[in-house]
Design a protein around this motif. Structure first.
Motif, PDB file in Angstrom:
ATOM      1  N   LEU A  15      -7.783  30.772  44.112  1.00  0.00           N
ATOM      2  CA  LEU A  15      -7.193  31.790  44.980  1.00  0.00           C
ATOM      3  C   LEU A  15      -7.945  33.109  44.848  1.00  0.00           C
ATOM      4  N   ALA A  16      -8.410  33.424  43.643  1.00  0.00           N
ATOM      5  CA  ALA A  16      -9.165  34.661  43.423  1.00  0.00           C
ATOM      6  C   ALA A  16     -10.413  34.703  44.306  1.00  0.00           C
ATOM      7  N   GLN A  17     -11.051  33.554  44.480  1.00  0.00           N
ATOM      8  CA  GLN A  17     -12.233  33.517  45.335  1.00  0.00           C
ATOM      9  C   GLN A  17     -11.881  33.863  46.779  1.00  0.00           C
ATOM     10  N   ALA A  18     -10.692  33.441  47.205  1.00  0.00           N
ATOM     11  CA  ALA A  18     -10.282  33.653  48.592  1.00  0.00           C
ATOM     12  C   ALA A  18      -9.914  35.101  48.890  1.00  0.00           C
ATOM     13  N   VAL A  19      -9.541  35.865  47.868  1.00  0.00           N
ATOM     14  CA  VAL A  19      -9.159  37.268  48.076  1.00  0.00           C
ATOM     15  C   VAL A  19     -10.165  38.223  47.450  1.00  0.00           C
ATOM     16  N   HIS A  20     -11.351  37.708  47.114  1.00  0.00           N
ATOM     17  CA  HIS A  20     -12.338  38.515  46.389  1.00  0.00           C
ATOM     18  C   HIS A  20     -12.760  39.758  47.172  1.00  0.00           C
ATOM     19  N   GLY A  21     -12.601  39.714  48.482  1.00  0.00           N
ATOM     20  CA  GLY A  21     -12.973  40.859  49.303  1.00  0.00           C
ATOM     21  C   GLY A  21     -12.180  42.119  49.000  1.00  0.00           C
ATOM     22  N   TYR A  22     -11.041  41.988  48.325  1.00  0.00           N
ATOM     23  CA  TYR A  22     -10.246  43.164  47.977  1.00  0.00           C
ATOM     24  C   TYR A  22     -10.732  43.833  46.697  1.00  0.00           C
ATOM     25  N   ARG A  23     -11.628  43.199  45.969  1.00  0.00           N
ATOM     26  CA  ARG A  23     -12.141  43.772  44.729  1.00  0.00           C
ATOM     27  C   ARG A  23     -12.838  45.104  45.021  1.00  0.00           C
ATOM     28  N   GLY A  24     -12.646  46.065  44.154  1.00  0.00           N
ATOM     29  CA  GLY A  24     -13.290  47.368  44.302  1.00  0.00           C
ATOM     30  C   GLY A  24     -12.396  48.444  44.881  1.00  0.00           C
ATOM     31  N   ARG A  25     -11.254  48.058  45.436  1.00  0.00           N
ATOM     32  CA  ARG A  25     -10.321  49.060  45.944  1.00  0.00           C
ATOM     33  C   ARG A  25      -9.632  49.758  44.777  1.00  0.00           C
ATOM     34  N   ASP A  26      -9.592  51.076  44.815  1.00  0.00           N
ATOM     35  CA  ASP A  26      -8.979  51.802  43.695  1.00  0.00           C
ATOM     36  C   ASP A  26      -7.460  51.886  43.813  1.00  0.00           C
ATOM     37  N   VAL A  40      -0.876  32.212  37.953  1.00  0.00           N
ATOM     38  CA  VAL A  40      -1.761  32.262  39.119  1.00  0.00           C
ATOM     39  C   VAL A  40      -2.266  33.691  39.318  1.00  0.00           C
ATOM     40  N   ALA A  41      -1.343  34.640  39.318  1.00  0.00           N
ATOM     41  CA  ALA A  41      -1.697  36.036  39.571  1.00  0.00           C
ATOM     42  C   ALA A  41      -2.570  36.622  38.471  1.00  0.00           C
ATOM     43  N   ALA A  42      -2.388  36.156  37.233  1.00  0.00           N
ATOM     44  CA  ALA A  42      -3.196  36.669  36.129  1.00  0.00           C
ATOM     45  C   ALA A  42      -4.678  36.396  36.371  1.00  0.00           C
ATOM     46  N   GLU A  43      -4.986  35.213  36.897  1.00  0.00           N
ATOM     47  CA  GLU A  43      -6.379  34.885  37.197  1.00  0.00           C
ATOM     48  C   GLU A  43      -6.922  35.761  38.332  1.00  0.00           C
ATOM     49  N   VAL A  44      -6.099  35.982  39.340  1.00  0.00           N
ATOM     50  CA  VAL A  44      -6.522  36.806  40.479  1.00  0.00           C
ATOM     51  C   VAL A  44      -6.745  38.252  40.036  1.00  0.00           C
ATOM     52  N   ALA A  45      -5.800  38.805  39.277  1.00  0.00           N
ATOM     53  CA  ALA A  45      -5.920  40.193  38.827  1.00  0.00           C
ATOM     54  C   ALA A  45      -7.154  40.385  37.955  1.00  0.00           C
ATOM     55  N   LEU A 156      -0.206  45.242  52.660  1.00  0.00           N
ATOM     56  CA  LEU A 156       0.609  44.228  51.994  1.00  0.00           C
ATOM     57  C   LEU A 156       0.030  42.850  52.285  1.00  0.00           C
ATOM     58  N   VAL A 157      -0.354  42.169  51.216  1.00  0.00           N
ATOM     59  CA  VAL A 157      -0.992  40.863  51.307  1.00  0.00           C
ATOM     60  C   VAL A 157      -0.131  39.846  50.562  1.00  0.00           C
ATOM     61  N   VAL A 158       0.029  38.663  51.121  1.00  0.00           N
ATOM     62  CA  VAL A 158       0.625  37.536  50.405  1.00  0.00           C
ATOM     63  C   VAL A 158      -0.473  36.505  50.204  1.00  0.00           C
ATOM     64  N   ALA A 159      -0.630  36.031  48.957  1.00  0.00           N
ATOM     65  CA  ALA A 159      -1.658  35.041  48.645  1.00  0.00           C
ATOM     66  C   ALA A 159      -1.042  33.944  47.780  1.00  0.00           C
ATOM     67  N   VAL A 160      -1.193  32.702  48.214  1.00  0.00           N
ATOM     68  CA  VAL A 160      -0.639  31.549  47.478  1.00  0.00           C
ATOM     69  C   VAL A 160      -1.621  30.387  47.546  1.00  0.00           C
ATOM     70  N   PRO A 161      -1.587  29.512  46.540  1.00  0.00           N
ATOM     71  CA  PRO A 161      -2.465  28.340  46.592  1.00  0.00           C
ATOM     72  C   PRO A 161      -2.048  27.320  47.645  1.00  0.00           C
ATOM     73  N   VAL A 162      -0.727  27.128  47.804  1.00  0.00           N
ATOM     74  CA  VAL A 162      -0.246  26.056  48.684  1.00  0.00           C
ATOM     75  C   VAL A 162       1.082  26.472  49.298  1.00  0.00           C
ATOM     76  N   ALA A 163       1.323  26.040  50.527  1.00  0.00           N
ATOM     77  CA  ALA A 163       2.568  26.401  51.207  1.00  0.00           C
ATOM     78  C   ALA A 163       2.833  25.451  52.358  1.00  0.00           C
ATOM     79  N   SER A 164       4.098  25.401  52.754  1.00  0.00           N
ATOM     80  CA  SER A 164       4.452  24.673  53.971  1.00  0.00           C
ATOM     81  C   SER A 164       4.072  25.524  55.179  1.00  0.00           C
ATOM     82  N   SER A 165       3.747  24.869  56.266  1.00  0.00           N
ATOM     83  CA  SER A 165       3.387  25.607  57.479  1.00  0.00           C
ATOM     84  C   SER A 165       4.570  26.413  57.997  1.00  0.00           C
ATOM     85  N   ASP A 166       5.793  25.907  57.813  1.00  0.00           N
ATOM     86  CA  ASP A 166       6.981  26.644  58.256  1.00  0.00           C
ATOM     87  C   ASP A 166       7.115  27.969  57.508  1.00  0.00           C
ATOM     88  N   ALA A 167       6.869  27.955  56.197  1.00  0.00           N
ATOM     89  CA  ALA A 167       6.963  29.177  55.402  1.00  0.00           C
ATOM     90  C   ALA A 167       5.926  30.197  55.855  1.00  0.00           C
TER      91      ALA A 167
END
Length: 219
Positions: A15-26, A40-45, A156-167
């Motif tokens: 997931l971190a790879q998928a949101v890597h574009g946000y890196r560098g924002r203060d 999950v979030a610990a790896e992304v952070a 505001l961003v939501v990032a998850v590894p897996v989800a139902s299409s309805d959600a």
């Protein structure tokens, strides 16, 4: 995306790879939904070199069927209900209130346990990434989004590894960016898409938060 993920740590790294574009924002802040969202979030952070904290949310389980979510609550008095579940099962306002009261006590307990005397993170004017280990109905994350929106983040961003299409369909109009690695159908449940899906312990949550604080402090 190959499923199942080995575990939450691997899912977080992907997931971190998928949101890597946000890196560098203060103004970046990563908020995990405990408990399963924290590994999950610990790896992304860590990958984004961003602070890690919690968005405290509790699922409201149907009486007698606690795994079936009829809604969720979040800090700040936010409550989100799933009308299809509530109406379909004929759940009374009193039944909902009783579950919400019980879960509200657990929410307060977790706030004390995980944060102690530390204040909640400052969300206003921050770029917030909300993370969980997956979304089935999405009710818990929708409560988290409502609670975060009330504090006026810049993004505001939501990032998850897996989800139902309805959600995802329910969440997409409420956030600025929605990142999901996989939307398998039929969905079955979040745990179905992990080879190892043990319950995350309170001790693990506290350890991951302490490690993240040490990392940010060292930087």
């Amino acid at each position: 995306m190959q499923l199942p993920f080995n575990d939450r740590t691997e899912a977080g790294r992907l997931l971190a790879q998928a949101v890597h574009g946000y890196r560098g924002r203060d103004d970046l802040l990563v908020l995990a939904l405990p408990r399963g969202g924290v590994p999950v979030a610990a790896e992304v952070a860590a990958d984004l070199d961003a602070p890690l904290d919690l968005m405290l949310v509790r699922k409201l389980g149907v009486p007698g069927q606690p795994e079936l979510a009829m809604g969720a609550i979040a800090t700040g008095g936010v409550q989100v209900l799933n009308p299809d579940i509530v109406n379909g099962l004929g759940l009374s306002e009193g039944a909902i209130d009783r579950v919400a009261e019980t879960e509200g006590r657990e929410l307060a307990r977790r706030a004390r346990l995980y944060r102690g005397e530390r204040p909640a993170p400052r969300i206003r004017a921050s770029c917030v990434i909300l993370i969980d280990d997956g979304l089935a109905t999405g009710a818990t994350m929708r409560a988290a989004v409502s609670a975060a929106r009330a504090q006026e983040p810049s993004t505001l961003v939501v990032a998850v590894p897996v989800a139902s299409s309805d959600a995802l369909d329910l969440l997409e109009p409420t956030v600025d960016d929605l990142v999901c690695l996989a939307t398998p159908e039929p969905f079955f449940g979040v745990g179905r898409w992990y080879a190892a899906f043990p319950q995350t312990s309170d001790d693990e949550v506290r350890t991951l938060l302490a490690d993240a604080r040490a990392r940010v402090g060292a930087g």
